[in-house]
Design a protein around this motif. Structure first.
Motif, short mmCIF file in Angstrom:
data_model
loop_
_atom_site.label_atom_id
_atom_site.label_comp_id
_atom_site.label_asym_id
_atom_site.label_seq_id
_atom_site.Cartn_x
_atom_site.Cartn_y
_atom_site.Cartn_z
N ASN A 215 -2.72 4.50 2.55
CA ASN A 215 -3.37 3.21 2.77
C ASN A 215 -4.13 2.68 1.56
OD1 ASN A 215 -3.45 1.18 4.74
ND2 ASN A 215 -5.61 1.60 5.18
N ALA A 216 -3.83 3.22 0.38
CA ALA A 216 -4.46 2.69 -0.84
C ALA A 216 -3.59 1.57 -1.40
CB ALA A 216 -4.62 3.80 -1.87
N ARG A 217 -4.24 0.51 -1.87
CA ARG A 217 -3.50 -0.61 -2.43
C ARG A 217 -2.78 -0.19 -3.71
NH1 ARG A 217 -7.79 -3.62 -0.11
NH2 ARG A 217 -6.97 -5.31 1.21
N ARG B 181 0.84 -1.20 0.00
CA ARG B 181 0.00 0.00 0.00
C ARG B 181 0.88 1.26 0.00
NH1 ARG B 181 -5.64 -1.15 3.02
NH2 ARG B 181 -5.72 -3.41 2.71
#
Length: 338
Positions: A35-37, A31
C-alpha cells in the motif's frame, strides 16, 4: 465520461454505459502490495496497451494488432484465404516501443507501428464513430478498411480490477459494418462484396504481472439478413464484472461467466463455449491458427489464436433464440508474463 480515473486517483469500475473520452492512466494512484505509493514515472512504464482488429467473412479472415508493453512493442498482421485455405502472417518486434504510438482515447486519435517498409495504422473518430485501418507491408500485402458503428450500436465498455494493485479498461465490439479492400497471395477482396464484418478490442491498464485468458469472438450473418457479433473471455477482466456479451442486429445482450473447453495439446481441435446463464451454447471449429512463443527476459508469452467457424445457439435479452451456423470468428488461449 470525460476521464476514466477520477480526482481521487481511482478508475470508475463496472460495465460503463457512457463513452470514456480519455483513459487517463497516469493519474492513477499506483501503489505496491504493501500500500505504499509508487513513483509517478512508473505509471507510464507499468501500463500495457493493445488494439486488435478482426475482419471476418466466409471468404477472408484477417487479424491486425498493435501491442505496446513499453519495454517492447509488437505488431502482427495475418490473412487467411478461406476458399484456397492459404495463410500468410507477418510479425514485428521493436525494443522500447520505438516507432510505436498508442493513443489513450478509445474513440479518437491514432495508433501506429512502423518497422522498415512495414506500417500499421489504426485511427478512430468519435463523431461519427469510425475506425480506419491501413496496413502496408514490405511483402506487398495490404489492408485498407473503414469500420462504422451504427447510431444505435453500443460497444461493451468494462473496467475491472486486475490483481491486488491494478485495473484494466477494455472496449470491445463485433459484428460491425466494414468496407475497404485487402490484398494477399496475389488476390484482392472487396470487403463489402464478401459481406465482411469487423470486430475490435481496445485495452489499456495495469494488468496482472502474470495472467492468462481464453477468448472467443465472431461476426457474421444469420439467414443473410441479420448481423451477429460476439465477445467472450475467461481468466481476465472478470473481477466483479465480465466482458461477455453479443450483439444481434445491434441489440446487445450481456452474458455471465463462460466455460471454455478445448484440448491445450491440440488447440486446433473443436472448442465448446457455454455460459452459466444459458445464453451461449457454441462450438468452434478452427481452420487454422497463429501461434507465438516469446521468452524475452522479464516478458513471456505463449499465444495461440485460432480462426474458424462457430455453430450453436444464442439467447437474446428479449428471449429470442438465434441459431448460429458457420459464422466466422476467433478463439484464443494466451499465457503472458509482462
Amino acid at each position: 465520461m470525460k476521464y476514466l480515473v477520477g480526482p481521487d486517483g481511482q478508475p470508475h469500475y463496472g460495465v460503463l454505459e457512457e463513452p470514456v473520452e480519455m483513459v487517463n492512466y497516469r493519474d492513477f494512484d499506483l501503489r505496491n502490495t504493501m500500500n505504499a505509493r509508487r513513483a509517478r514515472w512508473l505509471r507510464y512504464w507499468c501500463a500495457n496497451q493493445f488494439q486488435f482488429i478482426g475482419i471476418l467473412s466466409p471468404e477472408l479472415i484477417a487479424g491486425v494488432a498493435i501491442v505496446d508493453l513499453k519495454l517492447v512493442s509488437n505488431a502482427f498482421v495475418y490473412f487467411y484465404d478461406v476458399r484456397q485455405q492459404r495463410y500468410s502472417e507477418s510479425s514485428f518486434l521493436m525494443p522500447f516501443g520505438w516507432k510505436t504510438y498508442m493513443e489513450s482515447a478509445p474513440d479518437r486519435g491514432e495508433c501506429s507501428f512502423e518497422q522498415g517498409t512495414n506500417r500499421v495504422e489504426i485511427s478512430a473518430t468519435a463523431n461519427p464513430r469510425t475506425r480506419r485501418i491501413s496496413v502496408r507491408l514490405g511483402t506487398g500485402e495490404s489492408l485498407f478498411a473503414l469500420i462504422e458503428e451504427p447510431a444505435p450500436f453500443q460497444p461493451l465498455r468494462v473496467c475491472t480490477r486486475a490483481g491486488y494493485t491494478g485495473w484494466v479498461y477494455t472496449q470491445k465490439a463485433a459484428g460491425l459494418p466494414v468496407m475497404g479492400s485487402a490484398h494477399c497471395h496475389g488476390r484482392s477482396w472487396d470487403l463489402r462484396e464478401v459481406r465482411a464484418l469487423a470486430s475490435y478490442d481496445w485495452s489499456l491498464g495495469f494488468m496482472r504481472r502474470e495472467t492468462f485468458w481464453n477468448w472467443g469472438c465472431m461476426g457474421g450473418w444469420v439467414d443473410r439478413r441479420h448481423t451477429v457479433g460476439m465477445n467472450l473471455a475467461a481468466g481476465v477482466n472478470e473481477t466483479s464484472f465480465t466482458e461477455n456479451g453479443f450483439w444481434y442486429d445491434n441489440e446487445f445482450t450481456k452474458v455471465d461467466l463462460v466455460d471454455f473447453r478445448f484440448d491445450r495439446d491440440i488447440p486446433t481441435a473443436r472448442w465448446t463455449m457455454r455460459s452459466n446463464d444459458g445464453r451461449v451454447h457454441l462450438e468452434f471449429l478452427p481452420h487454422g491458427s497463429r501461434g507465438e512463443r516469446l521468452h524475452a527476459g522479464l516478458m513471456v508469452s505463449n499465444f495461440n489464436q485460432m480462426f474458424g467457424f462457430y455453430t450453436g445457439e444464442l439467447l437474446t435479452a428479449s428471449g429470442r433464440k438465434v441459431s448460429v451456423e458457420n459464422i466466422p470468428g476467433f478463439a484464443e488461449d494466451h499465457y503472458a508474463k509482462w
